[in-house]
Each structure stands twice: as structure tokens, then as C-alpha cells.
Design an enzyme around this catalytic site. Sequence first.
Site, PDB file in Angstrom:
ATOM      1  N   PRO A   1     -18.357   3.387 -41.303  1.00 19.36           N
ATOM      2  CA  PRO A   1     -19.347   3.285 -42.341  1.00 19.36           C
ATOM      3  C   PRO A   1     -20.274   4.251 -42.121  1.00 19.36           C
ATOM      4  O   PRO A   1     -21.407   4.248 -42.886  1.00 19.36           O
ATOM      5  CB  PRO A   1     -19.535   1.678 -42.516  1.00 19.36           C
TER       6      PRO A   1
ATOM      7  N   GLU B   1      11.932  -2.335   7.133  1.00 15.88           N
ATOM      8  CA  GLU B   1      11.966  -3.173   5.928  1.00 15.88           C
ATOM      9  C   GLU B   1      11.052  -2.588   4.909  1.00 15.88           C
ATOM     10  O   GLU B   1      10.410  -1.812   5.039  1.00 15.88           O
ATOM     11  CB  GLU B   1      11.404  -4.545   6.489  1.00 15.88           C
TER      12      GLU B   1
ATOM     13  N   VAL C   1       0.825  -1.171  -0.063  1.00  8.91           N
ATOM     14  CA  VAL C   1       0.091   0.006   0.094  1.00  8.91           C
ATOM     15  C   VAL C   1       0.813   1.162  -0.098  1.00  8.91           C
ATOM     16  O   VAL C   1       0.589   2.111  -0.842  1.00  8.91           O
ATOM     17  CB  VAL C   1      -0.859  -0.056   1.373  1.00  8.91           C
TER      18      VAL C   1
ATOM     19  N   LYS D   1     -18.495  15.438 -50.046  1.00  6.49           N
ATOM     20  CA  LYS D   1     -18.523  15.490 -51.700  1.00  6.49           C
ATOM     21  C   LYS D   1     -19.382  14.174 -52.068  1.00  6.49           C
ATOM     22  O   LYS D   1     -19.664  13.391 -51.230  1.00  6.49           O
ATOM     23  CB  LYS D   1     -17.114  14.992 -51.928  1.00  6.49           C
TER      24      LYS D   1
ATOM     25  N   GLY E   1     -16.006   9.563 -43.377  1.00  8.87           N
ATOM     26  CA  GLY E   1     -16.229   8.413 -43.608  1.00  8.87           C
ATOM     27  C   GLY E   1     -15.194   7.232 -43.676  1.00  8.87           C
ATOM     28  O   GLY E   1     -14.262   7.500 -44.132  1.00  8.87           O
ATOM     29  N   GLY E   2     -15.501   5.927 -43.114  1.00  6.53           N
ATOM     30  CA  GLY E   2     -14.392   5.000 -43.284  1.00  6.53           C
ATOM     31  C   GLY E   2     -13.056   5.187 -42.604  1.00  6.53           C
ATOM     32  O   GLY E   2     -13.266   5.917 -41.430  1.00  6.53           O
ATOM     33  N   ASP E   3     -11.868   4.998 -43.263  1.00 12.39           N
ATOM     34  CA  ASP E   3     -10.817   5.247 -42.694  1.00 12.39           C
ATOM     35  C   ASP E   3      -9.947   6.642 -43.267  1.00 12.39           C
ATOM     36  O   ASP E   3     -10.111   6.693 -44.649  1.00 12.39           O
ATOM     37  CB  ASP E   3      -9.708   3.958 -42.758  1.00 12.39           C
TER      38      ASP E   3
ATOM     39  N   MET F   1     -17.473   3.906 -54.868  1.00 13.04           N
ATOM     40  CA  MET F   1     -17.633   4.881 -55.591  1.00 13.04           C
ATOM     41  C   MET F   1     -18.090   4.492 -56.931  1.00 13.04           C
ATOM     42  O   MET F   1     -17.373   5.270 -57.922  1.00 13.04           O
ATOM     43  CB  MET F   1     -16.855   6.198 -55.400  1.00 13.04           C
TER      44      MET F   1
ATOM     45  N   ASP G   1     -17.524  15.253 -43.432  1.00 11.29           N
ATOM     46  CA  ASP G   1     -17.945  14.580 -44.814  1.00 11.29           C
ATOM     47  C   ASP G   1     -19.478  14.219 -44.501  1.00 11.29           C
ATOM     48  O   ASP G   1     -20.174  14.479 -43.864  1.00 11.29           O
ATOM     49  CB  ASP G   1     -17.140  13.443 -44.982  1.00 11.29           C
TER      50      ASP G   1
END
Length: 412
Positions: free
Chosen positions: A176, A47, A26, A221, A252-254, A328, A199
Site C-alpha cells: 500500500p 564406520e 561433521v 496512472k 502498488g498493492g498486488d 478507485m 507506478d
Amino acid sequence: MAIQDIYPTALRLLGREVLVVGAGPVAARRAKTLLDAGARVTVVAPEASDQVRELNDAGLLTWVPRTYQSSDLEKVWFVQTATGNKTVDAQVSADAEERRIWSVNASDHEASAAWTPAVATVEDIKIAVNAGGDPRRAMAVRDAVATALETGSLPIRRHRHRDGALGNVALVGGGPGHTELITVRGRLLLAQADVVVADRLGPRELLNELHADVQVIEVGKTPGHHPVPQEDINAILVEHAQQGSRVVRLKGGDPYVLGRGGEEAQYCRDHGIPVEVVPGVTSAISVPAAAGIPVTHRGVATGFSVVTGHQELCEVPARPDHTVVLLMGVAKLKESMVALLTSGMPAETPVAIVERGYAPDQRVTIGTVVSIAAQAEAAGVQNPAVIVVGDVVRLSPLAPSNLKITRQSTSH
């Protein structure tokens, strides 16, 4: 001691002398926490545990190997006692009280002049919880609050900014579109944002949870229509960060999978803006999964390619056992199928089009390389959609019976 008798505060112990009496597990934990706060820690105990010895050997604290003496309190700002001996702990607390030094008595919280809360740190927020002297209860509450902050469920955004401080940019992959498929890190950064550059795709419902004074800039877009050119998006990110804002580019996405995130990150770095990239669940893999289609499967397909246009299809393996994911690609679907046929893809190779993956109105159209264009036109297929070509389509529970693959045929 009742909880209403506690006055919550925070001690700044940087560079100040602190005494820990005891050197067991502790005491070792308390000593390490005090060191993290920048205190100059002295441990007094005959100790010492291995942890305390290691800290002493590393020069991080000073261990005095003897029993406690009241003179140990000279020039001390704060005392933590955790010897496991109630008599010794009580004596230390009494001596500290006499000298008006705040002390924590680990043996008797009711008699302790101060309580040590359960603590967690999330970003630059420190959470400290007291729970009526019940440490396990305090830890449970602390963990719940920390998790809520880390997942963006609690308001973590700053409302005060340092004058002249430079902001930063986070490129966050939102996945997604489903709100629960953004990463924990992405959700946290979104909750901290002053400006969100959004986006058209991604988890847009999360924008409704932002505070009213968070600025949302729409730069979405659609295929063939870019109302905000990429150069302007880059400039928007840098401009707001230079004004001291925390900017989130919600994509969106990565960000790095056909999302121009690399260009945005480089532009920020070129202008001296700190930038963080938060990976997202790419639609190239997740949207097919929403229709029960794995992009790879043992005995069916061991690789896959992701492309965005029919011109690129001549460069990918034209085999049913190599999955082709087309993003796309609705507008040029007929040309893409012709390109695959020309490259040698068998005419009866199955094709799936997954529209609006993970949305309530998700729709899946399944055919073959020679039939899918006519099917899509008849059904009025529209973007956003992901097109999957290859034998993995046969694994979808939505595949028609004449295209389904049997379990036996996939085992080798």
C-alpha cells in the site's frame, strides 16, 4: 594461525577428486558441501553415519570402510579430515602437507593448512566468512550478511552483464505504500534491478535508495488519466529485458489484484521474456486494516467483494454482513452508493473512506450509505482512497459512537 595469515580464495572442485577422512556428522556435512560443489568425493572410515551411508547407497559418493592409509591421497586435489581423533587428523594433514595438497583439519584449526568458512548463497552470490577460528561467530556474521542481501539492504545489483544475455522482468507488488510493507523477495529484486518501471502508488521512497545509474521509468496512472498507455508499458518491459536488463515493474498493492499484472506477464511470455510475479499486500485489505477495519470478522462478516466501479455493485451481495471494498471509487462515490441502495443495501450501513493509507497524512471519513457522499464532498476526499461498506466499519476505533459495535454483539 592469525587471521592476517589467511589468503581468501575459492576452489573450483567440479569433477575433481576429494578425500574426506572420517564419516561422522561433521564429515557428513563437509562431504555434502563438497558434493554440492561438484567434487568427486571418497570417504574413508571404518564406520559411517547414516547420512554418509545414504549418500553412498545413492551413488553420490564412495565410502571405503577401513582406516586411513597415506596412499588414499593419490590423485586427490583436496582433503577434509574430521575423524574426531586428533592423532589421525594430524597424520592426514601431515601427509597432505608433504604432497602439497591443501587440507582442512577439523580437530585443530591452528594447525590446519586451510580453513572452512561459514558459507551462504544468495542468488548467485556466495558469502564465505572466517572469524579467527570461531565457527559460531562466523555463522552469526554469515547469517547477518545473508539476511541483509536477501532484504535488499546491501548492494546486490550486477554491474557486469554477459554479452547477448537475455534479461528478465519481475512484476513486484509493492504493497500500500509504506516501505516496510513490501515483501522480502520484492525488496531483493528491486535492489538487483537495472530498470524500474514505477507506478504512482507503492513504496516510492525505495526509489531514492537505488543506485544513480538505475533507470527509473515513470508510468503512473491516475483515474481517467493514463499518460503512458498499457500497451506502451508492456513494450517498455520487453524492450529493456531484450537488452539484457533486469527489469522490475514496481506496482502498488498486488500485481494481480486489479493491477493488470496478468496482461503484463502474458505479454512478456509471448515475447520469450522470463517473468516472475511477486505478490504484494493488496490495498483492498491492508488499507482498511490501517483504519482498524477487518474485511471479515467472526459474527460480523464472513466474506468480502472487491470492485472498482459502481456498475459492478449490482452483482455483489447487498448485505451489511458482506463487506464491499471499492477501489478507485471517489469520483463515482455518489453513484456507487445509489447503486448499493438500489440493490437493497440498508441505508444505515456504515461506510468508511481511508485516504492515503499508511502515509503520515492518512485520513479516515466514516458515515453511512446515505450520508457518505455529502461528507466526502465537504471534506474534500481525494484519491488514493479505499472505500469500505459493511458492518465491519463499526469495529474501527475511529467509528463514531452511534455506529460502533459492541464486543458482545460479535460473539456467537
